[in-house]
Design a protein around this motif. Structure first.
Motif, PDB file in Angstrom:
ATOM      1  N   LYS A   1       0.679  -0.861   0.479  1.00  0.00           N
ATOM      2  CA  LYS A   1      -0.068  -0.277  -0.044  1.00  0.00           C
ATOM      3  C   LYS A   1       0.956   1.083   0.066  1.00  0.00           C
ATOM      4  CE  LYS A   1      -4.263  -2.005   2.188  1.00  0.00           C
ATOM      5  NZ  LYS A   1      -5.002  -1.631   3.277  1.00  0.00           N
ATOM      6  N   ARG A   2       2.012   0.816   0.542  1.00  0.00           N
ATOM      7  CA  ARG A   2       2.570   2.418   1.107  1.00  0.00           C
ATOM      8  C   ARG A   2       3.285   3.044  -0.351  1.00  0.00           C
ATOM      9  NH1 ARG A   2       4.048   0.448   5.768  1.00  0.00           N
ATOM     10  NH2 ARG A   2       5.753  -0.550   4.981  1.00  0.00           N
ATOM     11  N   GLN A   3       4.207   1.514  -0.891  1.00  0.00           N
ATOM     12  CA  GLN A   3       4.171   1.802  -2.056  1.00  0.00           C
ATOM     13  C   GLN A   3       3.203   2.428  -3.452  1.00  0.00           C
ATOM     14  OE1 GLN A   3       5.394  -2.315  -3.094  1.00  0.00           O
ATOM     15  NE2 GLN A   3       7.362  -1.705  -2.298  1.00  0.00           N
ATOM     16  N   VAL A   4       2.101   2.080  -3.113  1.00  0.00           N
ATOM     17  CA  VAL A   4       1.189   2.311  -4.246  1.00  0.00           C
ATOM     18  C   VAL A   4       1.300   4.154  -4.217  1.00  0.00           C
ATOM     19  CG1 VAL A   4      -1.377   1.820  -4.938  1.00  0.00           C
ATOM     20  CG2 VAL A   4       0.164  -0.192  -4.817  1.00  0.00           C
ATOM     21  N   ARG A   5       0.849   4.069  -2.777  1.00  0.00           N
ATOM     22  CA  ARG A   5       0.331   5.606  -2.660  1.00  0.00           C
ATOM     23  C   ARG A   5       2.115   6.988  -2.983  1.00  0.00           C
ATOM     24  NH1 ARG A   5      -1.797   3.261   2.522  1.00  0.00           N
ATOM     25  NH2 ARG A   5      -0.069   4.259   3.489  1.00  0.00           N
ATOM     26  N   THR A   6       3.489   5.730  -2.714  1.00  0.00           N
ATOM     27  CA  THR A   6       4.410   6.719  -2.686  1.00  0.00           C
ATOM     28  C   THR A   6       4.235   6.822  -4.903  1.00  0.00           C
ATOM     29  OG1 THR A   6       5.721   5.690  -1.094  1.00  0.00           O
ATOM     30  CG2 THR A   6       6.855   6.564  -2.841  1.00  0.00           C
ATOM     31  N   LYS A   7       4.336   5.642  -5.171  1.00  0.00           N
ATOM     32  CA  LYS A   7       3.784   5.835  -6.663  1.00  0.00           C
ATOM     33  C   LYS A   7       3.032   6.986  -7.374  1.00  0.00           C
ATOM     34  CE  LYS A   7       5.569   1.412  -8.329  1.00  0.00           C
ATOM     35  NZ  LYS A   7       5.228  -0.102  -8.288  1.00  0.00           N
ATOM     36  N   VAL A   8       1.826   6.939  -6.466  1.00  0.00           N
ATOM     37  CA  VAL A   8       0.636   7.566  -7.251  1.00  0.00           C
ATOM     38  C   VAL A   8       1.220   9.364  -6.778  1.00  0.00           C
ATOM     39  CG1 VAL A   8      -2.012   8.551  -6.699  1.00  0.00           C
ATOM     40  CG2 VAL A   8      -1.169   6.075  -6.514  1.00  0.00           C
TER      41      VAL A   8
ATOM     42  N   ALA B   1       4.225  10.685  -6.503  1.00  0.00           N
ATOM     43  CA  ALA B   1       5.607  10.832  -7.206  1.00  0.00           C
ATOM     44  C   ALA B   1       4.875  11.337  -8.850  1.00  0.00           C
ATOM     45  CB  ALA B   1       6.653   9.654  -7.569  1.00  0.00           C
ATOM     46  N   HIS B   2       3.804  10.781  -9.097  1.00  0.00           N
ATOM     47  CA  HIS B   2       3.019  11.256 -10.459  1.00  0.00           C
ATOM     48  C   HIS B   2       2.516  12.298 -10.175  1.00  0.00           C
ATOM     49  CE1 HIS B   2       1.500  10.371 -14.522  1.00  0.00           C
ATOM     50  NE2 HIS B   2       0.317  10.991 -14.149  1.00  0.00           N
ATOM     51  N   GLN B   3       1.766  12.140  -9.529  1.00  0.00           N
ATOM     52  CA  GLN B   3       1.334  13.774  -8.805  1.00  0.00           C
ATOM     53  C   GLN B   3       2.899  14.753  -8.581  1.00  0.00           C
ATOM     54  OE1 GLN B   3      -1.036  12.654  -5.422  1.00  0.00           O
ATOM     55  NE2 GLN B   3      -2.695  11.622  -6.797  1.00  0.00           N
ATOM     56  N   TYR B   4       3.362  14.909  -8.551  1.00  0.00           N
ATOM     57  CA  TYR B   4       4.501  15.609  -8.203  1.00  0.00           C
ATOM     58  C   TYR B   4       5.405  15.887  -9.773  1.00  0.00           C
ATOM     59  CZ  TYR B   4       8.601  17.577  -6.707  1.00  0.00           C
ATOM     60  OH  TYR B   4      10.038  18.479  -5.972  1.00  0.00           O
ATOM     61  N   ARG B   5       5.415  14.760 -10.296  1.00  0.00           N
ATOM     62  CA  ARG B   5       5.759  15.311 -11.873  1.00  0.00           C
ATOM     63  C   ARG B   5       5.184  16.183 -12.397  1.00  0.00           C
ATOM     64  NH1 ARG B   5       7.730   9.525 -11.037  1.00  0.00           N
ATOM     65  NH2 ARG B   5       5.751   9.466 -12.109  1.00  0.00           N
TER      66      ARG B   5
ATOM     67  N   ARG C   1      -1.188  15.264  -1.466  1.00  0.00           N
ATOM     68  CA  ARG C   1      -1.219  15.461  -2.579  1.00  0.00           C
ATOM     69  C   ARG C   1      -1.105  17.412  -2.007  1.00  0.00           C
ATOM     70  NH1 ARG C   1      -5.852  14.286  -7.183  1.00  0.00           N
ATOM     71  NH2 ARG C   1      -4.536  16.036  -8.781  1.00  0.00           N
ATOM     72  N   ARG C   2      -1.299  18.290  -1.783  1.00  0.00           N
ATOM     73  CA  ARG C   2      -1.433  19.272  -1.595  1.00  0.00           C
ATOM     74  C   ARG C   2       0.026  20.296  -1.527  1.00  0.00           C
ATOM     75  NH1 ARG C   2      -3.290  24.232   1.100  1.00  0.00           N
ATOM     76  NH2 ARG C   2      -2.276  25.701   0.285  1.00  0.00           N
TER      77      ARG C   2
ATOM     78  N   ALA D   1       5.953  21.943  -5.359  1.00  0.00           N
ATOM     79  CA  ALA D   1       7.190  21.696  -6.845  1.00  0.00           C
ATOM     80  C   ALA D   1       6.283  23.506  -7.966  1.00  0.00           C
ATOM     81  CB  ALA D   1       5.788  20.457  -7.865  1.00  0.00           C
ATOM     82  N   THR D   2       5.258  24.282  -6.612  1.00  0.00           N
ATOM     83  CA  THR D   2       4.783  24.793  -7.569  1.00  0.00           C
ATOM     84  C   THR D   2       5.293  26.372  -7.606  1.00  0.00           C
ATOM     85  OG1 THR D   2       2.452  24.532  -7.032  1.00  0.00           O
ATOM     86  CG2 THR D   2       3.323  23.679  -8.632  1.00  0.00           C
ATOM     87  N   ALA D   3       6.106  26.808  -5.968  1.00  0.00           N
ATOM     88  CA  ALA D   3       6.119  28.056  -4.809  1.00  0.00           C
ATOM     89  C   ALA D   3       7.625  28.097  -5.198  1.00  0.00           C
ATOM     90  CB  ALA D   3       6.634  27.629  -4.178  1.00  0.00           C
ATOM     91  N   LYS D   4       7.974  29.352  -6.206  1.00  0.00           N
ATOM     92  CA  LYS D   4       8.849  30.621  -6.411  1.00  0.00           C
ATOM     93  C   LYS D   4       9.696  30.071  -5.344  1.00  0.00           C
ATOM     94  CE  LYS D   4      11.453  33.720  -8.336  1.00  0.00           C
ATOM     95  NZ  LYS D   4      11.940  33.247  -9.611  1.00  0.00           N
ATOM     96  N   TYR D   5       9.157  31.030  -4.185  1.00  0.00           N
ATOM     97  CA  TYR D   5       9.864  30.400  -2.740  1.00  0.00           C
ATOM     98  C   TYR D   5       9.957  29.377  -1.742  1.00  0.00           C
ATOM     99  CZ  TYR D   5       9.892  35.010  -4.380  1.00  0.00           C
ATOM    100  OH  TYR D   5      10.169  36.200  -5.668  1.00  0.00           O
TER     101      TYR D   5
END
Length: 735
Positions: A327-334, A336-340, A406-407, A413-417
């Motif tokens: 489950k952790r691996q699945v969550r981590t992959k999800v 990571a995909h959202q972060y990318r 997720r947030r 990923a999107t913050a300037k600072y």
């Protein structure tokens, strides 16, 4: 007649007796006598180096623990006895605290219980599980019938003091080498029991491989112990029930965790089963769940079934662990995909992420920068990274994200600072158009970064390659003085730009008013006219928990009614690890370990007492007295590594013992001319860039793009006006 006799007994096992006696010799012991029942020549020679303060009883090699305890007790003149094995330790102030509490107890009380810390060959001073049990008992003396849960305390003689007359009345029964038996027996024989919710003993567990091997059959003695103890509780149903549960748990734990030959294991299980049936209280209900199943099988003497049950349990746990891992691996992959995907979005120039102290909350330099950012650039939205446990403590209206959500990954990923006083997670990507600001959280006395490589106690498995990868993400490094700038460049070699603008958190030391100082003192309950001393020690990398190195109760007594000690433990240990609960009642020793921000504590204090904490560099901005208590400087410098010799270049007076510290604080030396000269030199060196406008300079440079030459210049030291001292603040208010 002394109130307490501390009876140190046994051989100098692995040299630990030396440290125990050194610690006793280094602290004042009013109302306490120390008797060393020294077994063997090494123990005798070690103990005799500490005479005449300690009475040494030389005993021949081979003298048992029971015999050495009896020899010490026979020579003791104290009203109470505290038996301390030579391998164990006594935290600073422990004998005084025990003697003080014992003096309050009437002769109807036979046993005084207190908390302890646990050390092994790997860790030092880890908290015990007993604190909550002692807190539940309170300070009123009780009978065992009232508080049978006290039988669940770790069965040590070291975590209890025994009234001398009571001990002698039962000495024949208590003279046994089975310490756990004696520890339980004193409770079962006591008329009334007192408690002290304070750490007053260090129990050291030696590495089993360093001790003579026990014969497998020796484990039968565990069952024999309870066979003898349980009849002592037969007339007290509640105590009998608790002790019965303790026996069953102890036997099952030993059976599960101790590798024994098959024949010995079967016999141990059989004897445990017989005892469980023989002493089971009437109408006693087994616990629910797996524990109940274990007990049922034990009572049935179902050895084969129990082994099968153990095997099935191991299989079940392994399967559940595998499911959780997947489950952790699945969550981590999800995630990571959202972060990318978020990294593909444009950087938001109006978004800034802040974090401090491994996501503990709004604090330190990041907090001061965020506050000034709201004033100078309100269009930039701050979001704090905070753990779920600390989220409830945030100021109202604070926008925050919890790590791993997720947030969380979206804003990173999107913050300037991105602003932090430690480092963001390794997985955080450094985008070319994002700006990372490392504010740090102290001026370095101890070695940091790559300079820890040759100090294993400090590094503790630190991945230096990963550290370098994090450092390479920094765009800016905030500095309070040129010493820090040089050390950061050495310890964190990378291409960041040093912002020699001062520490934003230290602005408060120049902007606070007399009213601010008085308001903080009122919140802390410091009466007008009282002197407040802030004691803020740092943590030791070679210790797992915090034990004060000062006898705080004795120090408060010597300083008198007009002095309040504000004691702040290091944040690494957490509020629950504070060993000060037993001292709060005095009103002159106040535990402020959980108080935030620490800058307010500094504003409220007339002087600072510290050891090697970076708070001294910040507090120096106030130009108030600082006293360094450097009792273990050589050990600290050797194990942690340091950048300069603090006792040789201090911010004020230096004490190496509690007596020296007390003399400095009572004689006026803490604020004499020599202390003032040392502080002035220290301020010139380490308060170089702090003048009350550090946060403004950082915000204008980083967020508004102001060229360095156009920033507010740093005021010369002699043109800065620190916040008024408490004495000045009270004078200004007419208090």
């Amino acid at each position: 007649m002394p109130e307490l006799s501390v009876i140190v007994h046994g051989p100098n096992t692995q040299g630990h007796l030396t440290g125990l006696l050194d610690s006793l010799a280094a602290q004042p012991l009013p109302g306490v006598e120390v008797i060393v029942a020294a077994v063997g020549d090494w123990a005798r020679e070690t103990a005799q180096r500490h005479t005449p303060e300690m009475l040494v009883l030389p005993l021949p090699d081979g003298t048992t623990a029971a015999e050495s305890r009896a020899a010490g007790a026979a020579r003791a003149t104290g009203r109470w006895l505290h038996f301390v094995h030579s391998k164990d330790g006594l935290p600073a102030g422990a004998p005084h605290a025990v003697a003080e509490r014992a003096a309050e107890l009437p002769d109807t009380v036979d046993v005084l219980l207190f908390d302890h810390v646990r050390s092994t060959w790997e860790t030092t001073a880890a908290p015990s599980p007993d604190g909550r049990l002692l807190a539940r008992a309170g300070r009123t003396d009780r009978t065992l019938a009232d508080t049978p849960h006290l039988l669940r305390l770790t069965p040590l003689l070291g975590n209890r003091a025994v009234r001398a007359e009571f001990w002698r009345a039962h000495q024949e029964e208590l003279s046994t080498d089975d310490e756990a038996f004696a520890a339980h027996a004193v409770l079962l024989r006591a008329d009334r029991i007192g408690c002290l919710d304070q750490v007053a003993h260090e129990h050291r567990r030696l590495r089993p491989e360093s001790l003579p091997p026990a014969a497998p059959e020796d484990h039968y003695a565990l069952v024999d112990r309870y066979e003898t103890l349980l009849p002592l509780a037969k007339d007290r149903p509640a105590a009998h029930g608790v002790l019965y549960d303790v026996m069953v748990q102890d036997c099952l734990r030993t059976f599960a965790r101790t590798p024994l030959p098959e024949t010995v294991a079967r016999e141990f299980f059989r004897r445990s089963s017989v005892a469980a049936l023989r002493h089971r209280p009437e109408n006693h209900r087994r616990p629910a769940g797996l524990e109940g199943v274990r007990r049922a099988l034990l009572e049935e003497d179902a050895y084969t079934k129990y082994r099968a049950f153990q095997a099935a349990n191991r299989t079940r746990r392994a399967a559940r662990a595998a499911v959780r891992t997947r489950k952790r691996q699945v969550r981590t992959k999800v995630r990571a995909h959202q972060y990318r995907r978020a990294l593909d979005r444009p950087v938001n120039p109006h978004l800034a992420v802040f974090a401090a102290y491994w996501n503990r909350g709004v604090a330190c330099n990041p907090a001061a920068i965020a506050d000034k950012l709201t004033e100078l650039a309100p269009w930039i939205h701050p979001v704090w990274v905070v753990t779920s446990q600390n989220a409830a403590l945030l100021p109202p209206g604070t926008d925050h994200v919890v790590p791993g959500t997720r947030r969380y990954w979206e804003v990173l990923a999107t913050a300037k600072y991105l602003v932090n006083n430690v480092n963001f997670a390794n997985a955080v990507v450094k985008r070319p158009d994002a700006v990372h600001v490392q504010t740090h959280h102290g001026t370095p006395l101890k070695r940091m970064g790559l300079d820890q490589m040759h100090f294993p106690a400090a590094a503790q498995g630190l991945d230096f390659d990963a550290l370098l990868a994090r450092i390479d993400k920094w765009d800016y490094s905030v500095s309070a003085n040129s010493h820090s700038t040089r050390m950061w460049e050495r310890a964190y070699p990378s291409r960041f730009v040093s912002l020699d603008h001062g520490y934003p958190r230290n602005d408060a030391y120049y902007t606070a008013t007399a009213a601010d100082v008085l308001a903080v003192r009122a919140r802390l309950g410091i009466p007008p006219g009282r002197r407040a001393l802030l004691y803020a020690p740092t943590h030791r990398d070679y210790e797992a928990g915090w034990t004060p190195r000062l006898d705080l109760a004795a120090l408060a007594d010597r300083l008198g009614e007009d002095t309040v000690l504000l004691v702040r433990g290091h944040y690494f240990y957490g509020a629950t690890a504070s060993p000060l609960a037993g001292l709060r009642r005095t009103g002159r020793v106040v535990d402020v370990s959980s108080y935030t921000p620490v800058e307010e504590l500094a504003l409220a204090a007339d002087a600072l007492i510290t050891d090697y904490s970076s708070i001294m560099f910040d507090y120096a901005n106030l130009d108030r007295p600082i006293v360094v208590y450097a009792d273990d400087w050589e050990t600290y410098a050797t194990t942690r590594g340091v950048y300069f010799d603090l006792p040789a270049e201090p911010p004020g007076q230096v004490a190496r013992t509690q007596e020296e510290l007390t003399e400095i604080l009572t004689s006026g030396a803490w604020r004499d001319e020599s202390a003032g000269k040392a502080r002035a030199a220290f301020r010139r060196r380490f308060c170089e860039y702090d003048d009350g406008r550090a946060a403004e300079r950082v915000v204008r440079r980083v967020f508004l793009g102001t060229p360095e030459e156009s920033l507010p210049p740093v005021l010369p030291l002699d043109e800065r006006t620190p916040a008024p001292s408490p004495e000045e603040a009270e004078g200004a208010s007419g208090a």
